[in-house]
Write an enzyme that holds these catalytic residues in place. Structure first.
Site, PDB file in Angstrom:
ATOM      1  N   ARG A   1       6.561   6.222   7.099  1.00 40.31           N
ATOM      2  CA  ARG A   1       7.602   5.783   6.165  1.00 40.31           C
ATOM      3  C   ARG A   1       7.025   5.753   4.750  1.00 40.31           C
ATOM      4  O   ARG A   1       6.218   4.883   4.415  1.00 40.31           O
ATOM      5  CB  ARG A   1       8.140   4.401   6.542  1.00 40.31           C
ATOM      6  CG  ARG A   1       9.185   3.897   5.555  1.00 40.31           C
ATOM      7  CD  ARG A   1      10.042   2.759   6.091  1.00 40.31           C
ATOM      8  NE  ARG A   1       9.321   1.520   6.301  1.00 40.31           N
ATOM      9  CZ  ARG A   1       9.922   0.342   6.522  1.00 40.31           C
ATOM     10  NH1 ARG A   1      11.246   0.270   6.565  1.00 40.31           N
ATOM     11  NH2 ARG A   1       9.208  -0.751   6.719  1.00 40.31           N
TER      12      ARG A   1
ATOM     13  N   ASP B   1       8.315  -9.306   5.524  1.00 37.81           N
ATOM     14  CA  ASP B   1       7.908  -8.189   4.690  1.00 37.81           C
ATOM     15  C   ASP B   1       8.751  -8.204   3.425  1.00 37.81           C
ATOM     16  O   ASP B   1       9.457  -9.180   3.150  1.00 37.81           O
ATOM     17  CB  ASP B   1       7.974  -6.864   5.448  1.00 37.81           C
ATOM     18  CG  ASP B   1       9.401  -6.463   5.832  1.00 37.81           C
ATOM     19  OD1 ASP B   1      10.372  -7.110   5.375  1.00 37.81           O
ATOM     20  OD2 ASP B   1       9.549  -5.484   6.590  1.00 37.81           O
TER      21      ASP B   1
END
Length: 538
Positions: free
Chosen positions: A168, A452
């Site tokens: 990613r 996150d």
């Protein structure tokens, strides 16, 4: 015909990382420069379109499916390319940053896929960016291991037992200031993609293992078209067959939720699926409708479960869309993490993850995410019970699902209301996460949840919305800047007491405190907290 103009060269900044010359080779930088020259102007235009669309949402307070792309949605004949063997069974995917320990543990975890993350689970220090690329190269060369401070060594299992790597890169909005062309930073997305593709694409293609990508933060099918053009260019440049790349798109913005079919269509030769990026999706809802009225005010983050109507509409539409078009539908992250020290906390986390994954498997998802190796068996059991020996359940077309724009936007259907404890938790998570991020850590365990950048974005955006909407909390207090500052000051003192003066001084707590208040209280809402935070990184 006149000769083509030479590709401008990439200039690297003065920061250095051990072995970076193995990543920043002349040909690799030339490849990144070519990507930058060809695609950054289009990236810039698409970011401007984002701002225009947000202004339209602010003006109208609504969204709808695009009339100009109705033909794509109504055409029953098109499908995405068949999944390669390495991505056919995706019942468990583990996510995490590309540091050396996580690289070894994720590949060995027993998950079918590892999302190797340069985005929300990674703070983009130059060290993290470069060493993440090195760790992936070392892993593919089978020369990576890891030894703990206690002397325990971890090495890779046999190749056939390792997770398939899906990288990613950063979102389109982030730049990489350490690499510039003509004085201008290269987009972080093109740096992460370009360096990984250049060094690994051929060897992965020869093994039938990629290159595979997760695409974050897309807000429209035009942004998917840009990625598709990047893939076509990169494959041609390195002499790889068209369609070698496969990409899974995170549907983690409310605007993308209205363009799922169009996104798959744009990427159809390179698409492998969609993922329900639930935490960024909540952030996007708050961000886009932050000033649209009280009917768009969400309660405490942890009160917005996946079973509330508007979240059910989003996930069921995703499954239907994917299966109608032959793509994988991948479920989202359960933020709960196990504890190896507290059996009670551990069992509670396992029970919540088990229920979450059983719901997803029952709804038709083909796989889902976990954030910790200990959760791999839990998720696998949930999907094994539904899939059996089948690699996926794309045969479940979910023709019973019919989702309207109103259902996707029915935020007022949640019964829970904002609370003082929710405000305090948002402040606590915001300060603690930002402090860790500024020290280079992007995935952080806070109060038995894996946080996150997405969950930190929810926290600061809810504070902003509650304050600017004048929300009255459960105890009768009104959410005001003064109340938020009071709570933040108390949290800073709590951290000082918890760590002691030496531990407190070793961190970046005051900077984190100040940045949270800035992005949560300023009238000028920052589109992403990582943009001002990046100015403080390194």
């Amino acid at each position: 015909m006149p000769a083509a103009a030479p590709t401008p060269s990439v200039a690297a900044g003065t920061a250095t990382v051990t072995r970076q010359e193995e990543v920043l080779t002349g040909p690799a930088l030339e490849f990144v420069a070519a990507l930058h020259g060809r695609f950054t102007p289009r990236r810039d235009d698409l970011l401007a379109r984002r701002a225009e669309r947000r202004a339209e949402i602010a003006r109208t307070g609504t969204l709808d499916f695009l009339p100009e792309t109705a033909r794509v949605r109504e055409d029953p004949t098109w499908r995405v390319a068949p999944a390669p063997a390495a991505l056919d069974d995706r019942r468990v995917e583990i996510t995490g940053p590309t540091d050396r320990k996580m690289t070894v543990n994720a590949l060995n975890s027993g998950a079918r896929v590892w999302l190797a993350d340069f985005e929300d689970a990674s703070a983009p220090t130059w060290r993290n960016v470069v060493q993440g690329q090195l760790n992936l190269i070392d892993a593919f060369e089978r020369r990576i291991d890891f030894t703990t401070a206690e002397g325990k060594t971890y090495a890779l299992r046999p190749d056939e037992e390792l997770a398939t790597v899906v990288v990613r890169p950063r979102g389109w909005h982030l730049d990489e200031r350490h690499l510039t062309v003509a004085g201008r930073p290269v987009p972080g997305a093109l740096v992460d993609f370009g360096l990984f593709f250049f060094h690994n694409a051929r060897r992965l293609a020869e093994r039938g293992k990629g290159p595979f990508f997760y695409l974050p933060k897309l807000e429209s099918h035009r942004e998917a078209r840009l990625w598709n053009d990047v893939f076509v260019f990169a494959q041609e440049r390195l002499g790889l067959p068209h369609g070698t790349v496969r990409a899974t798109v995170l549907i983690e913005t409310i605007t993308a939720a209205f363009e799922m079919e169009e996104i798959l269509y744009e990427l159809r030769d390179h698409a492998s699926g969609l993922n329900a990026g639930r935490w960024d999706y909540l952030f996007s809802l708050i961000k886009n409708f932050r000033d649209a009225g009280p009917e768009f005010v969400l309660p405490d983050r942890n009160a917005v479960t996946m079973t509330v109507p508007f979240m059910r509409a989003y996930t069921e539409l995703l499954v239907r869309t994917c299966h109608q078009r032959g793509a994988h539908a991948i479920g989202g992250m359960a933020a709960f993490i196990p504890s190896r020290r507290d059996p009670e906390v551990n069992e509670a986390a396992l029970a919540k993850v088990r229920a979450d994954k059983e719901r997803e498997a029952g709804d038709g998802f083909d796989g889902s995410w976990v954030a910790h190796p200990d959760l791999v068996p839990v998720a696998r059991a949930a999907f094994d019970a539904v899939l059996g020996d089948r690699p996926h359940q794309k045969h479940r077309l979910r023709e019973d699902v019919h989702v309207t724009a109103g259902q996707l936007l029915a935020l007022g259907t949640t019964e829970a209301k904002p609370t003082f404890e929710g405000l305090r938790n948002a402040v606590q998570v915001g300060i603690r996460y930002i402090e860790a991020w500024l020290r280079g850590q992007g995935a952080v365990a806070i109060f038995n949840l894996m946080e996150d950048a997405a969950t930190a974005e929810i926290s600061r955006s809810q504070i902003w919305q509650w304050v600017h909407t004048g929300v009255v909390l459960d105890g009768g207090e009104k959410a005001t800047p003064a109340l938020v500052r009071e709570v933040a000051a108390a949290e800073l003192e709590a951290v000082r007491a918890e760590l002691g003066e030496t531990g407190f001084a070793a961190g970046r707590w005051r900077e984190a405190h100040d940045l949270l208040l800035r992005v949560a209280l300023d009238d000028d809402y920052a589109e992403f907290l990582t943009l001002p935070a990046y100015e403080l990184l390194d």
